[in-house]
Design an enzyme around this catalytic site. Sequence first.
Site, PDB file in Angstrom:
ATOM      1  N   LYS A 228       0.822  -1.226   0.000  1.00 15.64           N
ATOM      2  CA  LYS A 228       0.000   0.000   0.000  1.00 15.64           C
ATOM      3  C   LYS A 228       0.850   1.268   0.000  1.00 15.64           C
ATOM      4  CE  LYS A 228      -4.452  -1.485   0.525  1.00 15.64           C
ATOM      5  NZ  LYS A 228      -5.478  -1.885   1.476  1.00 15.64           N
ATOM      6  N   ARG A 262      -4.320  -9.887   3.908  1.00 11.45           N
ATOM      7  CA  ARG A 262      -4.589  -9.868   2.459  1.00 11.45           C
ATOM      8  C   ARG A 262      -3.294  -9.438   1.775  1.00 11.45           C
ATOM      9  NH1 ARG A 262      -6.171  -6.250  -1.402  1.00 11.45           N
ATOM     10  NH2 ARG A 262      -7.697  -6.988  -2.914  1.00 11.45           N
TER      11      ARG A 262
END
Length: 289
Positions: A228, A262
């Site tokens: 991210k 995830r």
Amino acid sequence: MSEARQALRNRLRTLATDPSSAPMLMGVLNITPDSFSDAGQWYDRHRAIEHGLAMAEQGAELIDVGGESTRPGADPVPLAEELDRVLPVIEALASRGIWVSIDTLKPEVMRQAVAAGAVMLNDVTAFADPQSLDVAATSGCAVCAMHMQGEPRTMQRAPHYADVVGEVRGYLAARAAALVQAGVPVDAIMLDPGFGFGKTLAHNLALLRGLPALRELGHVVLAGLSRKSMLGRLTGRHVTERLPASLAAALMALDGGARVLRVHDVPAHVDALAIWRAVRHDIYQDMKP
Ligand code: HH2
């Protein structure tokens, strides 16, 4: 309920009640031309299926199939296009006994994904659409409700919170209550703070630090930190070079009580999990090279 759905529910119960049980890895499979981290890499359906199989083989217990990018600024994908991207891949993986999660905010995609064999619904809008709540309740699937401030096209413009951990916790508690009210069993519900979804770097860090407060809600916490942009901001690394930062963040999430991660890079996370579990819970295999 299908055997696979029941098996996943049992696994979730173990994750929720036994902190020393192995954390779960969810492999990301984006069948999109524009996802933030792997744009177009798995857009071809055959390559997508191969990659899903490979991640399952490498140790991902769940494969999260998505046909619409939710990166900041992403354009919505028409229903027919999203279905065409995800359904053949879900069918191919589910028919081989792999647990598939569908990452979508459209109730019709959820419905058809369930018919194709998906065992989990992952909705970044936390089942805001009443029809999605309905699918969640009737399908027997596990569900993940994620927090997002705003919507993908605009969410990173000016995220604002007075108390980010308190507000995200309150929101997730309310969404879990709505799911239960709709008929979803408590132990089928996972909660996710939604790293990067309408949050500044400071908000994301506060949430990573504040995971124990989310865990207190009693549900399995899922964390999506892999590659991210918050990790890019902290390291200066391009999205393709964020694996070390992803692993560091993953370990901190586990320490905070996250039980499902995830991730894009499954083998590296399998190794990181082995170290974490050995140190934190004294559970390991001695695999001398
Ligand atoms: N992050 C993304 C997508 N779906 N679902 C949950 N539950 N939690 C997350 O953190 C999460 C998610 C964004 O990552 P990615 O799928 O790699 O990119 P894109 O949305 O651009 O396809």
